[in-house]
Write a protein that holds these residues in place. Sequence first.
Motif, PDB file in Angstrom:
ATOM      1  N   LEU A 168       0.825  -1.203   0.000  1.00  0.00           N
ATOM      2  CA  LEU A 168       0.000   0.000   0.000  1.00  0.00           C
ATOM      3  C   LEU A 168       0.857   1.251   0.000  1.00  0.00           C
ATOM      4  O   LEU A 168       0.543   2.224  -0.681  1.00  0.00           O
ATOM      5  N   ALA A 169       1.930   1.271   0.728  1.00  0.00           N
ATOM      6  CA  ALA A 169       2.828   2.421   0.760  1.00  0.00           C
ATOM      7  C   ALA A 169       3.457   2.649  -0.607  1.00  0.00           C
ATOM      8  O   ALA A 169       3.596   3.790  -1.048  1.00  0.00           O
ATOM      9  N   CYS A 170       3.835   1.599  -1.288  1.00  0.00           N
ATOM     10  CA  CYS A 170       4.420   1.732  -2.628  1.00  0.00           C
ATOM     11  C   CYS A 170       3.409   2.287  -3.616  1.00  0.00           C
ATOM     12  O   CYS A 170       3.723   3.151  -4.422  1.00  0.00           O
ATOM     13  N   ILE A 171       2.185   1.797  -3.558  1.00  0.00           N
ATOM     14  CA  ILE A 171       1.144   2.289  -4.462  1.00  0.00           C
ATOM     15  C   ILE A 171       0.880   3.759  -4.192  1.00  0.00           C
ATOM     16  O   ILE A 171       0.812   4.572  -5.105  1.00  0.00           O
ATOM     17  N   SER A 172       0.756   4.131  -2.922  1.00  0.00           N
ATOM     18  CA  SER A 172       0.515   5.513  -2.546  1.00  0.00           C
ATOM     19  C   SER A 172       1.648   6.407  -3.027  1.00  0.00           C
ATOM     20  O   SER A 172       1.428   7.489  -3.558  1.00  0.00           O
ATOM     21  N   SER A 173       2.879   5.962  -2.876  1.00  0.00           N
ATOM     22  CA  SER A 173       4.036   6.741  -3.303  1.00  0.00           C
ATOM     23  C   SER A 173       4.042   6.946  -4.808  1.00  0.00           C
ATOM     24  O   SER A 173       4.336   8.031  -5.297  1.00  0.00           O
ATOM     25  N   LYS A 174       3.689   5.914  -5.573  1.00  0.00           N
ATOM     26  CA  LYS A 174       3.655   6.036  -7.033  1.00  0.00           C
ATOM     27  C   LYS A 174       2.582   7.011  -7.482  1.00  0.00           C
ATOM     28  O   LYS A 174       2.780   7.792  -8.407  1.00  0.00           O
ATOM     29  N   VAL A 175       1.414   6.998  -6.831  1.00  0.00           N
ATOM     30  CA  VAL A 175       0.344   7.936  -7.171  1.00  0.00           C
ATOM     31  C   VAL A 175       0.790   9.355  -6.869  1.00  0.00           C
ATOM     32  O   VAL A 175       0.586  10.264  -7.672  1.00  0.00           O
ATOM     33  N   GLU A 176       1.438   9.573  -5.715  1.00  0.00           N
ATOM     34  CA  GLU A 176       1.921  10.910  -5.367  1.00  0.00           C
ATOM     35  C   GLU A 176       2.978  11.382  -6.351  1.00  0.00           C
ATOM     36  O   GLU A 176       2.979  12.543  -6.764  1.00  0.00           O
ATOM     37  N   ASP A 177       3.903  10.510  -6.760  1.00  0.00           N
ATOM     38  CA  ASP A 177       4.929  10.879  -7.737  1.00  0.00           C
ATOM     39  C   ASP A 177       4.293  11.239  -9.063  1.00  0.00           C
ATOM     40  O   ASP A 177       4.673  12.216  -9.701  1.00  0.00           O
ATOM     41  N   SER A 178       3.307  10.457  -9.484  1.00  0.00           N
ATOM     42  CA  SER A 178       2.611  10.717 -10.739  1.00  0.00           C
ATOM     43  C   SER A 178       1.899  12.059 -10.682  1.00  0.00           C
ATOM     44  O   SER A 178       1.976  12.857 -11.605  1.00  0.00           O
ATOM     45  N   ALA A 179       1.209  12.322  -9.577  1.00  0.00           N
ATOM     46  CA  ALA A 179       0.486  13.579  -9.427  1.00  0.00           C
ATOM     47  C   ALA A 179       1.433  14.772  -9.386  1.00  0.00           C
ATOM     48  O   ALA A 179       1.167  15.798 -10.009  1.00  0.00           O
ATOM     49  N   SER A 180       2.554  14.663  -8.680  1.00  0.00           N
ATOM     50  CA  SER A 180       3.478  15.796  -8.604  1.00  0.00           C
ATOM     51  C   SER A 180       4.107  16.097  -9.959  1.00  0.00           C
ATOM     52  O   SER A 180       4.376  17.247 -10.284  1.00  0.00           O
ATOM     53  N   SER A 181       4.320  15.079 -10.778  1.00  0.00           N
ATOM     54  CA  SER A 181       4.866  15.331 -12.114  1.00  0.00           C
ATOM     55  C   SER A 181       3.840  16.024 -13.010  1.00  0.00           C
ATOM     56  O   SER A 181       4.201  16.685 -13.980  1.00  0.00           O
ATOM     57  N   CYS A 182       2.568  15.906 -12.681  1.00  0.00           N
ATOM     58  CA  CYS A 182       1.508  16.557 -13.460  1.00  0.00           C
ATOM     59  C   CYS A 182       1.578  18.080 -13.368  1.00  0.00           C
ATOM     60  O   CYS A 182       1.177  18.781 -14.298  1.00  0.00           O
ATOM     61  N   LEU A 183       2.057  18.584 -12.251  1.00  0.00           N
ATOM     62  CA  LEU A 183       2.006  20.022 -12.009  1.00  0.00           C
ATOM     63  C   LEU A 183       2.813  20.830 -13.011  1.00  0.00           C
ATOM     64  O   LEU A 183       2.583  22.026 -13.174  1.00  0.00           O
ATOM     65  N   GLU A 184       3.749  20.188 -13.706  1.00  0.00           N
ATOM     66  CA  GLU A 184       4.573  20.887 -14.693  1.00  0.00           C
ATOM     67  C   GLU A 184       3.902  20.990 -16.056  1.00  0.00           C
ATOM     68  O   GLU A 184       4.368  21.704 -16.938  1.00  0.00           O
ATOM     69  N   GLU A 185       2.792  20.257 -16.251  1.00  0.00           N
ATOM     70  CA  GLU A 185       2.088  20.268 -17.531  1.00  0.00           C
ATOM     71  C   GLU A 185       1.499  21.651 -17.790  1.00  0.00           C
ATOM     72  O   GLU A 185       1.127  22.363 -16.868  1.00  0.00           O
ATOM     73  N   GLU A 186       1.371  22.000 -19.060  1.00  0.00           N
ATOM     74  CA  GLU A 186       0.844  23.327 -19.413  1.00  0.00           C
ATOM     75  C   GLU A 186      -0.495  23.181 -20.130  1.00  0.00           C
ATOM     76  O   GLU A 186      -1.413  22.650 -19.585  1.00  0.00           O
ATOM     77  N   GLY A 187      -0.623  23.678 -21.346  1.00  0.00           N
ATOM     78  CA  GLY A 187      -1.848  23.507 -22.117  1.00  0.00           C
ATOM     79  C   GLY A 187      -2.811  24.671 -22.074  1.00  0.00           C
ATOM     80  O   GLY A 187      -3.903  24.596 -22.618  1.00  0.00           O
ATOM     81  N   GLY A 188      -2.433  25.755 -21.415  1.00  0.00           N
ATOM     82  CA  GLY A 188      -3.309  26.917 -21.385  1.00  0.00           C
ATOM     83  C   GLY A 188      -4.465  26.762 -20.410  1.00  0.00           C
ATOM     84  O   GLY A 188      -4.436  25.927 -19.516  1.00  0.00           O
ATOM     85  N   TYR A 189      -5.517  27.564 -20.629  1.00  0.00           N
ATOM     86  CA  TYR A 189      -6.643  27.615 -19.701  1.00  0.00           C
ATOM     87  C   TYR A 189      -7.984  27.384 -20.384  1.00  0.00           C
ATOM     88  O   TYR A 189      -9.032  27.726 -19.843  1.00  0.00           O
ATOM     89  N   GLY A 190      -7.969  26.817 -21.579  1.00  0.00           N
ATOM     90  CA  GLY A 190      -9.224  26.563 -22.282  1.00  0.00           C
ATOM     91  C   GLY A 190      -9.923  27.862 -22.609  1.00  0.00           C
ATOM     92  O   GLY A 190      -9.294  28.860 -22.957  1.00  0.00           O
ATOM     93  N   ASP A 191     -11.242  27.865 -22.463  1.00  0.00           N
ATOM     94  CA  ASP A 191     -12.044  29.046 -22.773  1.00  0.00           C
ATOM     95  C   ASP A 191     -12.210  29.989 -21.588  1.00  0.00           C
ATOM     96  O   ASP A 191     -12.925  30.983 -21.675  1.00  0.00           O
ATOM     97  N   ALA A 192     -11.569  29.690 -20.478  1.00  0.00           N
ATOM     98  CA  ALA A 192     -11.737  30.493 -19.266  1.00  0.00           C
ATOM     99  C   ALA A 192     -11.145  31.886 -19.429  1.00  0.00           C
ATOM    100  O   ALA A 192     -10.101  32.061 -20.043  1.00  0.00           O
ATOM    101  N   SER A 193     -11.836  32.866 -18.879  1.00  0.00           N
ATOM    102  CA  SER A 193     -11.304  34.217 -18.781  1.00  0.00           C
ATOM    103  C   SER A 193     -10.625  34.333 -17.424  1.00  0.00           C
ATOM    104  O   SER A 193     -11.300  34.347 -16.386  1.00  0.00           O
ATOM    105  N   LEU A 194      -9.299  34.372 -17.427  1.00  0.00           N
ATOM    106  CA  LEU A 194      -8.571  34.434 -16.161  1.00  0.00           C
ATOM    107  C   LEU A 194      -8.944  35.676 -15.356  1.00  0.00           C
ATOM    108  O   LEU A 194      -9.101  35.603 -14.137  1.00  0.00           O
TER     109      LEU A 194
END
Length: 126
Positions: A5-31
């Motif tokens: 369970l600790a290994c699975i949790s760690s892999k999910v956290e690593d995967s999620a933290s690597s997501c934060l660097e993704e870009e792609g803009g803001y869609g149709d939202a007016s910031l």
Amino acid sequence: MLFLLACISSKVEDSASSCLEEEGGYGDASLEETQAQCESEGGTGCDAAAWIQLDAAICLAEADGLDLGIGEDYTADLVYHAGWTRVVWGVSNLEYQETAEWGGSTRTIDATLGQVIESGGWLAME
């Protein structure tokens, strides 16, 4: 068992933290409008410069288990959420479609913290 369970949790956290660097803009939202609504309603996390972008939100939703379902793409919107008093990304899929009814799953993601704060579903009928 606990180690697994600790290994699975760690892999999910690593995967999620690597997501934060993704870009792609803001869609149709007016910031500007979203930030102004957040500020006028006394929300927190209103600084548009700190918000994660579209691809990061989708990546976080996928890391939390959301898949495309039967659709070809996700629906993702950056909005001020009055209930959470924060700016969030809503990422949804399409899981089934019948004659007069269709629905799917959603993830609500804090746009500043980059964390899934709610998982749910949606249903629409004619």
